[in-house]
Design a protein around this motif. Sequence first.
Motif, PDB file in Angstrom:
ATOM      1  N   UNK A  24       0.874  -1.172   0.000  1.00  0.00           N
ATOM      2  CA  UNK A  24       0.000   0.000   0.000  1.00  0.00           C
ATOM      3  C   UNK A  24       0.915   1.228   0.000  1.00  0.00           C
ATOM      4  N   UNK A  25       1.009   1.955  -1.100  1.00  0.00           N
ATOM      5  CA  UNK A  25       2.027   3.018  -1.238  1.00  0.00           C
ATOM      6  C   UNK A  25       2.033   4.017  -0.088  1.00  0.00           C
ATOM      7  N   UNK A  26       0.849   4.437   0.380  1.00  0.00           N
ATOM      8  CA  UNK A  26       0.817   5.455   1.432  1.00  0.00           C
ATOM      9  C   UNK A  26       1.242   4.891   2.793  1.00  0.00           C
ATOM     10  N   UNK A  27       1.258   3.565   2.954  1.00  0.00           N
ATOM     11  CA  UNK A  27       1.661   2.956   4.219  1.00  0.00           C
ATOM     12  C   UNK A  27       3.097   2.448   4.213  1.00  0.00           C
TER      13      UNK A  27
ATOM     14  N   UNK B 134      -4.824  -0.532   9.667  1.00  0.00           N
ATOM     15  CA  UNK B 134      -4.930  -1.320   8.436  1.00  0.00           C
ATOM     16  C   UNK B 134      -4.788  -2.819   8.750  1.00  0.00           C
ATOM     17  N   UNK B 135      -3.794  -3.172   9.559  1.00  0.00           N
ATOM     18  CA  UNK B 135      -3.529  -4.579   9.868  1.00  0.00           C
ATOM     19  C   UNK B 135      -4.721  -5.205  10.586  1.00  0.00           C
ATOM     20  N   UNK B 136      -5.252  -4.522  11.591  1.00  0.00           N
ATOM     21  CA  UNK B 136      -6.297  -5.137  12.399  1.00  0.00           C
ATOM     22  C   UNK B 136      -7.694  -4.969  11.806  1.00  0.00           C
ATOM     23  N   UNK B 137      -7.790  -4.277  10.672  1.00  0.00           N
ATOM     24  CA  UNK B 137      -9.050  -4.249   9.932  1.00  0.00           C
ATOM     25  C   UNK B 137      -9.135  -5.381   8.920  1.00  0.00           C
TER      26      UNK B 137
END
Length: 307
Positions: free
Chosen positions: A217-220, A233-236
């Motif tokens: 994910x470029x922004x992350x 993001x990970x826990x979603x």
Amino acid sequence: MSEQDEQDITHMTSSGAGEAQAIPELVIISGMSGAGRSTAAKCLEDLGWFVVDNMPPALIPTMVDLGARSQGNVARIAVVVDVRGRQFFDNLRESLADLEAKHVKRRVIFLEASDDALVRRFESVRRPHPLQGQGRIVDGIVAERDLLRELRGDADLVVDTSSLNVHELRAKLDAQFAGEEEQELRATVMSFGFKYGLPVDADLVVDCRFLPNPHWVPELRPFTGLNDEVATYVFNQPGAKEFLDRYAELLHIIAAGYRREGKRYVTIAVGCTGGKHRSVAMSERLAARLAADGVETVTVHRDMGRE
């Protein structure tokens, strides 16, 4: 043993004869030559332990008996056992069984390091490995690993010193042995990247690679699992929260068992591909669950800073 050690033992024998005292606590320091046993011994000595280097294993029960007759002057004993005393090494298991029969509280610290790190250390001091004979340093290392394999498996605490300097090793042991009045389980939760290899001192390994990788994910990508955006993001992702809940429940059971068996240290290695995003976020949450469960917890992110 040094001349000073022999004098100290003689003093213990004469001063404590005939008086029954509490059995001293015992730590056995062993591991690979060049992995930092001397540093570990000096660290415990600075913390007030009575330390004997290069102790023949057959003499360990005698040492404990002498400590018990020292009028309380020797409450904690640390002995260094290594391949320098290999002619006595076969007696170690018999000595440990003797100590267990006497209900001696004992722990084994095993100092570990990678082959590359050990070779560099021996080459830097221009000394041969004690088991290399006419061969190479690496031949001695292989022979020593084989000799110590069973002891390593029985160790209460395995410390990998491959990437530690002297000060970092002392700090790690200080954290484990300072405040010994607290007999609680202590956990290290370590994130790592599988592409850099498994941590050799891990007791439990968790694999987070079943979750989508924020690296794509470029922004992350520039961030780490310590950032809220990455953790969210990970826990979603499907299964992430369920995995955390189930594994935390499993750790609750394991921690209770470790306490019953007298195991006081555990290293939980949490891995993803690069050790930067998923494993870091999961490590932080697992460490928080352990702390809430009464486990003294330290979090280490081994590979987070690597490219």
